[in-house]
Structure formats: structure tokens, C-alpha cells
Enzyme design. Structure first.
Site: not given
Ligand code: ADP
Ligand code: MG
Length: 390
Positions: A109, A197
Site C-alpha cells: 500500500y 492512493e
């Protein structure tokens, strides 16, 4: 302002950030054409909507044959995709992005977010990427590493390396990751992005890093100087009422309740919504007609507010400062006559020329309820809308 994954990936590619090859399609035939042009045994068909969680909702399909691509595009195009982020009504899928499949060894991530408290962009990374990052944040917050940028939006390579050490990567991957993070920061700063993101940032079976999902959010106040970003806006993704309000130049946010509000000034509008809630009712919208709102703005505000079928009553809360109460009152009467609404309406006014304003409302022949204080106004509209239209 949000953009689609395919648009974010194009920006990434132009910045030198590795993304899979792919193409956008609005029909099944187009999806097949794109798929045929891609190399490798696997293609992924991905719904393009402004929401995450598409995989779990059936909006991302890994396909091993052209028949599977056809079936996936057929299923996804036009579907009402419901994910954790769309609400129960879901979002209609108007296009798909078809990309080359990646053999994934691990999912990481990576994000850059605007930390409003610290007043700077912050880089976040986690070795536990994939579809359940919210669970990681809740149950293993120590597995999400963060480093703020300094005031000049700058991050030293050693800081990026530190974050990547925490992601359990090889030296080669760390080298790739540092470049990627620095390029992402460059992109954010250049384009006024407030959030990026990447979930997942994949480690391929060949040991390279590649971006598989991309969410980008931009500062709306910066759009004037970013015409190429503004051009990426998708009106289909906007709430129709919010779109109409934006066209008319009214600051409007649709909410789930039933008391339409029209207020001048954002702070007063927020306080008005609080007062409505405290009185036991639910606001249908936030509407700031502006500190210096004109009769025209008041009329436009009404038009937007009344387009919401959930509105059962209206609370108008005006502080006459720059804007005089008599002008607003004239605007309210004019708008009420033009739009022929018959909903219960409570008006609270205070400030310059308040008495003249109230007199105009009384003389209008329309059925306005005048309130002296904000809490009285809220209580009054709560009572008038109780049990109506339910
Ligand atoms: P969302 O976050 O909206 O569910 P993603 O783009 O993250 O959508 O896709 C969901 C999952 O699908 C990813 O976590 C990844 O495992 C898989 N996936 C996405 N793109 C690819 C790709 N190009 N190759 C292989 N798997 C992929
Ligand atoms: Mg994702």
C-alpha cells in the site's frame, strides 16, 4: 475532485511511474479490441467509477481468454456497481479499463495524503496492501508507516528508503520504490493533488514494482490553474443536484435529510444544520448563498434546493451584513412566486434592515413563519415537517 483509475494511470505513465498497458472501452467490442492488443496470457477488466472496493463488488475481473474478457465486459458495462464506498444505491458503470494482467507476488500500500493537522503532504506505506487496508489501519496500525514532507513539499531519498524498509522489500525493489515515491510527490505538487492512493502497489513475480490501482484527488481551489486536470472531470460521477448547483454558482452539498436550508455564509450554514439536528430533524442540504448573495443567487438557491424531492420544508437563515435583509426578503418572495412552492417555510433574519425585511415577508401574502432566533427557527421547522410525506 476525483478522477478515474484510467486517467490517473495515464498521468502516472506520463510521469514515468510504472503501470500496466491498457485501454479504455465503452462497449464490449471495444473491450475485446483493447484486449487483443495486449500481450501476455491474462487481461483484467475493471469498472471505471469514482469509488474503491470495486474488486469485492464484482467490478474487477481477471480473464484468461477472450471469451472471459467478453463476458466480463458484458457483465460490468452498464451495471449498477455497489461497493463499500458507493452507498447502497451503487454507481452506474459507463466504461471499463482493460489492462494487462500482472503475476502478483505481494501487494503493498502506498499513499500520499494531505495531513491538514500537520499542514503538509504525508507519505504512507504498508507491507499489507490489497483490498483490506482499512482492517490493517484498525487492527495493526503499526504496519502503516508515515513520513511527512517538509514545508517545501520535499522528501529526502533516505526518508523514502526508511518507509520502504518497513515494507519488507529487496534492495532492488527499494531503489524502484524510492524513484516511484519521489515521482509521485512531483506529480502531486505539480498538479495540486491532495491525495494519491495506490492499493495495491504490486511486487511482480519477476521482482519489480508496478502500480495496479490508482486513485487521485485534486484540490478544487487549484483547478483554475490546472485546466488539464479540470478537463478530466466526469460530470456523470457528480450528484445531479450538485452539478446543477455548480453550474449556477451556488455552494451546495446534498445531504440525506428533508429540511432544505438556505443560509448566507458557510459558518452560519454549518451552525444552522447543527441547530436542525438538535431540534430532532434532518437537513436535506448545505447551501451557502454567499456572504454578499444577490436576489439572483437566492432564486438560484431555491431552484436547486427545491429540485430535491426529499425536501419537505425550508429553513432560511440570513444574517444581513453586506447583504441587507430587505433585499433578501424581496428575493425570497420573488423566488417563492417564481417556483410556486407550497412547502412550509421558516425564515429567521437578523442584521441590517431586518424590520423592513420582515415587513416585506408579511406583506407578501405568502405563508412564511418568521422566527426570532436560530433555535426557535429550527424547532419550528422540525415541528412543521414532522410526519409529513413519510
Ligand atoms: P479496487 O481497489 O477498487 O477493488 P483494484 O484495482 O485494487 O480495485 O483491484 C482489485 C484487485 O484486483 C487488486 O487488489 C489485485 O489483486 C487485482 N488486480 C487489479 N489489477 C490487476 C492486474 N492488472 N493484474 C492482476 N491483478 C490485478
Ligand atoms: Mg484497490
Amino acid at each position: 475532485m476525483n478522477i478515474h483509475e484510467y486517467q490517473a494511470k495515464k498521468l502516472f505513465k506520463d510521469t514515468g511511474i510504472p503501470v500496466p498497458d491498457g485501454g479504455r472501452a465503452e462497449t464490449v467490442d471495444q473491450a475485446l479490441d483493447v484486449a487483443k492488443g495486449l500481450s501476455g496470457p491474462v487481461r483484467v477488466v475493471k469498472a471505471q467509477i469514482h469509488a474503491g472496493g470495486r474488486g469485492k463488488g464484482g467490478g474487477v475481473k481477471v480473464c484468461k481468454t477472450m471469451d472471459e474478457v467478453k463476458a466480463a465486459a458484458n457483465d460490468i458495462l452498464g451495471m449498477q456497481l455497489v461497493t463499500k464506498q458507493t452507498g447502497p444505491e451503487g454507481k452506474k458503470v459507463h466504461s471499463v479499463w482493460v489492462e494487462q494482467g500482472t503475476a502478483i507476488a505481494r501487494e503493498l500500500y502506498l499513499a500520499i495524503v494531505l495531513d491538514r493537522g500537520a499542514e503538509c503532504l504525508t507519505v504512507m506505506a504498508s507491507p499489507d496492501g490489497g483490498m483490506d487496508i482499512e482492517d490493517v489501519a484498525e487492527n495493526h496500525p503499526e504496519r502503516i508507516l508515515t513520513t511527512p514532507l517538509d514545508g517545501n513539499h520535499h522528501l529526502w531519498p533516505f526518508q523514502a528508503r526508511q518507509l520502504l524498509f518497513g515494507c519488507e522489500l529487496t534492495p532492488k525493489q527499494i531503489g524502484q520504490g524510492v524513484k516511484l515515491i519521489l515521482k509521485l510527490i512531483e506529480l502531486c505538487v505539480k498538479k495540486d493533488a491532495t491525495q494519491v492512493e495506490i492499493n495495491p502497489l504490486a511486487v511482480t513475480e519477476d521482482g519489480d514494482l508496478i502500480v495496479l490501482d490508482a486513485k487521485l484527488n485534486f484540490d478544487e481551489s487549484g483547478l483554475k490553474r490546472q485546466p488539464d486536470v479540470k478537463a478530466l472531470e466526469d460530470p456523470e460521477e457528480q450528484d445531479p443536484l450538485e452539478r446543477k448547483a455548480a453550474e449556477l454558482g451556488v455552494n451546495y452539498v446534498k445531504l440525506d435529510g428533508y429540511v432544505g436550508t438556505m443560509v448566507n455564509g458557510a459558518g452560519l450554514a454549518m451552525a444552522t444544520m447543527d441547530a436542525i439536528k438538535q431540534a430532532g430533524a434532518e437537513p436535506a442540504n448545505f447551501l451557502d448563498a454567499g456572504g454578499g448573495a444577490s436576489v439572483e443567487m437566492v432564486t438560484k438557491g431555491f431552484e436547486v434546493m427545491l429540485s430535491d424531492p426529499n425536501v419537505r420544508g425550508i429553513l432560511i437563515n440570513i444574517f444581513g451584513g453586506i447583504l441587507r435583509c430587505d433585499i433578501v426578503a424581496a428575493g425570497i418572495v420573488e423566488a417563492a412566486k417564481q417556483t410556486h412552492f407550497t412547502l412550509p417555510t421558516v425564515v429567521r433574519m437578523e442584521g441590517t434592515n431586518v424590520e423592513e425585511g420582515k415587513q416585506i415577508l408579511r406583506d407578501s401574502g405568502l405563508d412564511f413563519v418568521l422566527a426570532n432566533t436560530m433555535s426557535e427557527a429550527a424547532a419550528s421547522i422540525a415541528k412543521l415537517t414532522q410526519g409529513t410525506n413519510e
